[in-house]
Design a protein around this motif. Structure first.
Motif, PDB file in Angstrom:
ATOM      1  N   ALA A  64       3.444   4.643  11.316  1.00 48.23           N
ATOM      2  CA  ALA A  64       3.788   3.624  13.138  1.00 48.23           C
ATOM      3  C   ALA A  64       3.033   3.095  13.140  1.00 48.23           C
ATOM      4  O   ALA A  64       2.921   0.926  13.548  1.00 48.23           O
ATOM      5  N   ILE A  65       1.771   2.717  11.421  1.00 47.01           N
ATOM      6  CA  ILE A  65       1.778   1.666  11.427  1.00 47.01           C
ATOM      7  C   ILE A  65       2.639   0.332  10.298  1.00 47.01           C
ATOM      8  O   ILE A  65       2.338  -1.040   9.418  1.00 47.01           O
ATOM      9  N   ASN A  66       3.336   0.641   9.672  1.00 45.54           N
ATOM     10  CA  ASN A  66       4.389   0.059   9.094  1.00 45.54           C
ATOM     11  C   ASN A  66       3.753   0.360   7.228  1.00 45.54           C
ATOM     12  O   ASN A  66       3.470  -0.899   7.089  1.00 45.54           O
ATOM     13  N   CYS A  67       3.092   1.390   6.707  1.00 42.95           N
ATOM     14  CA  CYS A  67       2.477   1.312   5.528  1.00 42.95           C
ATOM     15  C   CYS A  67       3.545   0.905   5.127  1.00 42.95           C
ATOM     16  O   CYS A  67       4.597   1.409   5.142  1.00 42.95           O
ATOM     17  N   SER A  68       3.779  -0.333   4.216  1.00 35.84           N
ATOM     18  CA  SER A  68       4.374  -0.469   2.675  1.00 35.84           C
ATOM     19  C   SER A  68       5.149   1.282   1.963  1.00 35.84           C
ATOM     20  O   SER A  68       6.682   1.122   1.950  1.00 35.84           O
ATOM     21  N   ALA A  69       4.693   2.175   2.161  1.00 33.99           N
ATOM     22  CA  ALA A  69       5.395   3.205   1.559  1.00 33.99           C
ATOM     23  C   ALA A  69       4.669   4.362   2.123  1.00 33.99           C
ATOM     24  O   ALA A  69       3.176   4.254   1.232  1.00 33.99           O
ATOM     25  N   ILE A  70       4.880   5.782   1.694  1.00 37.11           N
ATOM     26  CA  ILE A  70       4.255   6.917   1.001  1.00 37.11           C
ATOM     27  C   ILE A  70       4.501   7.303  -0.220  1.00 37.11           C
ATOM     28  O   ILE A  70       5.831   7.550  -0.168  1.00 37.11           O
ATOM     29  N   ILE A  71       3.523   8.574  -0.689  1.00 34.08           N
ATOM     30  CA  ILE A  71       4.415   9.166  -1.827  1.00 34.08           C
ATOM     31  C   ILE A  71       3.871  10.825  -1.623  1.00 34.08           C
ATOM     32  O   ILE A  71       2.851  11.425  -0.974  1.00 34.08           O
ATOM     33  N   THR A  72       5.252  11.436  -1.363  1.00 35.45           N
ATOM     34  CA  THR A  72       4.797  13.218  -1.249  1.00 35.45           C
ATOM     35  C   THR A  72       5.362  14.322  -1.657  1.00 35.45           C
ATOM     36  O   THR A  72       6.685  13.134  -1.913  1.00 35.45           O
ATOM     37  N   ASP A  73       4.883  14.881  -1.478  1.00 33.22           N
ATOM     38  CA  ASP A  73       6.047  16.095  -1.594  1.00 33.22           C
ATOM     39  C   ASP A  73       6.667  16.553  -0.791  1.00 33.22           C
ATOM     40  O   ASP A  73       7.708  17.243  -2.029  1.00 33.22           O
ATOM     41  N   TYR A  74       7.131  15.960  -0.189  1.00 27.94           N
ATOM     42  CA  TYR A  74       7.917  16.749   1.192  1.00 27.94           C
ATOM     43  C   TYR A  74       9.262  15.811   1.029  1.00 27.94           C
ATOM     44  O   TYR A  74       8.524  14.936   2.783  1.00 27.94           O
ATOM     45  N   PRO A  75       9.561  14.750   0.576  1.00 24.62           N
ATOM     46  CA  PRO A  75      10.405  13.892   0.782  1.00 24.62           C
ATOM     47  C   PRO A  75      11.765  14.114   1.907  1.00 24.62           C
ATOM     48  O   PRO A  75      12.323  13.012   3.295  1.00 24.62           O
ATOM     49  N   GLY A  76      12.068  14.754   2.443  1.00 22.07           N
ATOM     50  CA  GLY A  76      13.093  15.605   3.065  1.00 22.07           C
ATOM     51  C   GLY A  76      12.199  15.374   4.934  1.00 22.07           C
ATOM     52  O   GLY A  76      12.517  15.561   6.484  1.00 22.07           O
ATOM     53  N   ARG A  77      11.265  15.841   4.470  1.00 20.85           N
ATOM     54  CA  ARG A  77      10.210  15.732   6.181  1.00 20.85           C
ATOM     55  C   ARG A  77      10.225  14.633   6.772  1.00 20.85           C
ATOM     56  O   ARG A  77      10.214  14.317   7.120  1.00 20.85           O
ATOM     57  N   ALA A  78       9.340  13.881   5.858  1.00 15.10           N
ATOM     58  CA  ALA A  78       8.987  12.040   5.604  1.00 15.10           C
ATOM     59  C   ALA A  78      10.200  11.756   5.897  1.00 15.10           C
ATOM     60  O   ALA A  78      10.485  10.525   7.155  1.00 15.10           O
ATOM     61  N   TYR A  79      12.060  11.765   5.413  1.00 15.41           N
ATOM     62  CA  TYR A  79      12.736  11.139   5.935  1.00 15.41           C
ATOM     63  C   TYR A  79      12.823  11.537   7.063  1.00 15.41           C
ATOM     64  O   TYR A  79      13.963  10.401   8.068  1.00 15.41           O
ATOM     65  N   ARG A  80      13.353  12.984   8.096  1.00 15.10           N
ATOM     66  CA  ARG A  80      13.114  13.139   8.566  1.00 15.10           C
ATOM     67  C   ARG A  80      12.968  12.472  10.077  1.00 15.10           C
ATOM     68  O   ARG A  80      12.690  12.158  11.746  1.00 15.10           O
ATOM     69  N   LEU A  81      10.916  12.488  10.027  1.00 13.80           N
ATOM     70  CA  LEU A  81       9.636  12.367  10.511  1.00 13.80           C
ATOM     71  C   LEU A  81      10.468   9.953  10.528  1.00 13.80           C
ATOM     72  O   LEU A  81       9.978  10.047  11.963  1.00 13.80           O
ATOM     73  N   ARG A  82      11.116   9.633   9.297  1.00  8.06           N
ATOM     74  CA  ARG A  82      10.408   8.314   9.362  1.00  8.06           C
ATOM     75  C   ARG A  82      11.886   7.753  10.527  1.00  8.06           C
ATOM     76  O   ARG A  82      11.434   6.134  11.540  1.00  8.06           O
ATOM     77  N   GLU A  83      12.923   8.507  11.372  1.00 11.48           N
ATOM     78  CA  GLU A  83      13.944   7.951  11.214  1.00 11.48           C
ATOM     79  C   GLU A  83      13.987   8.200  12.979  1.00 11.48           C
ATOM     80  O   GLU A  83      14.060   7.516  13.798  1.00 11.48           O
ATOM     81  N   GLN A  84      12.621   8.347  13.310  1.00 15.09           N
ATOM     82  CA  GLN A  84      11.968   8.561  14.946  1.00 15.09           C
ATOM     83  C   GLN A  84      11.219   7.743  15.090  1.00 15.09           C
ATOM     84  O   GLN A  84      11.115   6.815  16.693  1.00 15.09           O
ATOM     85  N   TYR A  85      10.858   6.963  13.892  1.00 18.25           N
ATOM     86  CA  TYR A  85      10.162   5.485  14.437  1.00 18.25           C
ATOM     87  C   TYR A  85      10.560   4.460  13.457  1.00 18.25           C
ATOM     88  O   TYR A  85      10.818   2.859  13.519  1.00 18.25           O
ATOM     89  N   VAL A 125       0.551  -1.063   0.136  1.00 20.03           N
ATOM     90  CA  VAL A 125       0.171   0.045  -0.176  1.00 20.03           C
ATOM     91  C   VAL A 125       0.660   1.511  -0.327  1.00 20.03           C
ATOM     92  O   VAL A 125       1.605   1.475   0.826  1.00 20.03           O
ATOM     93  N   ARG A 126       0.512   1.852  -0.558  1.00 15.36           N
ATOM     94  CA  ARG A 126       2.079   3.296  -1.125  1.00 15.36           C
ATOM     95  C   ARG A 126       0.778   3.883  -1.315  1.00 15.36           C
ATOM     96  O   ARG A 126       0.580   5.140  -1.948  1.00 15.36           O
ATOM     97  N   PRO A 127       0.111   5.315  -0.202  1.00 13.36           N
ATOM     98  CA  PRO A 127      -0.812   5.925  -0.550  1.00 13.36           C
ATOM     99  C   PRO A 127      -0.357   7.621  -1.125  1.00 13.36           C
ATOM    100  O   PRO A 127       0.613   7.715  -0.489  1.00 13.36           O
ATOM    101  N   TYR A 128      -1.195   8.576  -1.176  1.00 12.47           N
ATOM    102  CA  TYR A 128      -0.597   9.121  -2.089  1.00 12.47           C
ATOM    103  C   TYR A 128      -2.049  10.382  -1.561  1.00 12.47           C
ATOM    104  O   TYR A 128      -2.274  10.244  -1.526  1.00 12.47           O
ATOM    105  N   THR A 129      -1.675  11.753  -1.445  1.00 10.52           N
ATOM    106  CA  THR A 129      -0.623  12.422  -1.691  1.00 10.52           C
ATOM    107  C   THR A 129       0.104  12.844  -0.376  1.00 10.52           C
ATOM    108  O   THR A 129      -0.822  14.213   0.222  1.00 10.52           O
TER     109      THR A 129
END
Length: 243
Positions: free
Chosen positions: A221-242, A205-209
């Protein structure tokens, strides 16, 4: 780990669907890029979202009525919210693939053929995928689900995923009926439980956007397969927490 796909590149910070946006996505820590393809009147597979060039360039007209040479002369950041001294171009898919040879990013190719059918697009895109030996790094998605079935017939090894923006009953079952191994739903059209049920059935499951931090956190938190985002840098920094 939840993969991060940069929507049209790092479209939140750079002109969408340009090499500049894709290069920025890699620097921002994205695992992959998402891009849109159409065909020019002279048969080149080009990377652009809209049916016309009006919104994103200083030109006007339909993509399928212009040559690649004509498209290449347009400024692809003309209406961009982001200030760039350098003029950005509309790239060909070949140009993106040549760049992918120098990294390990995944590439989600959206076929923009739900309105214009673009006869032969599937064969042309898959021929390029084969030429660059990217079968294991490419995902093909589309709102034209018949097209995805055709892609699987042409190349059974290719990973496909239907795009959709309305609520579906057991979308994982529907995806499997297409021979697809993933789904790309609009975020609001799928629940957390459905995401987990799909993954449990072997459907990614790769939801957008996904641009809001609260949504990113929930999906990490629920280990979704992937996300599709306009802000990969923001997502990368948040993922480090999880993860």
């Amino acid at each position: 780990m939840t993969f991060i796909f940069a929507h049209r590149g790092s479209a939140g910070t750079h002109p969408e669907n340009t090499m500049e946006a894709f290069i920025a996505a890699e620097k921002d820590g994205a695992d992959g890029i998402e891009l849109d393809v159409q065909l020019t009147v002279d048969g080149e597979v080009v990377v652009i979202h809209d049916l016309t060039v009006d919104r994103t360039t200083n030109g006007s007209g339909y993509v399928n009525e212009l040559t690649f040479s004509e498209l290449s002369k347009l400024k692809a950041n003309y209406h961009s919210l982001h200030y760039f001294k350098k003029s950005c171009r509309i790239p060909s898919l070949r140009e993106v693939f040549e760049w992918l040879e120098g990294n390990n990013l995944l590439c989600n190719i959206e076929l923009k053929n739900a309105v214009n059918p673009y006869k032969g697009m599937e064969e042309m895109v898959i021929a390029l995928v084969r030429e660059f030996c990217l079968e294991k790094r490419v995902i093909i998605s589309s709102f034209n689900h018949n097209s995805l079935v055709l892609c699987r017939e042409i190349e059974p090894a290719i990973v496909t995923a239907p795009l959709y923006n309305e609520v579906l009953y057991k979308p994982w079952d529907y995806a499997m009926s297409l021979g697809a191994s993933g789904i790309h739903p609009k975020l609001k059209s799928i629940s957390d439980q459905e995401i987990q049920d799909a993954i449990a059935c072997g459907v990614a499951v790769r939801p957008y956007t996904v641009n809001k931090e609260k949504d990113m956190k929930k999906l990490f938190a629920i280990n979704c397969s992937a996300i599709i985002t306009d802000y990969p840098g923001r997502a990368y920094r948040l993922r480090e927490q999880y993860q």
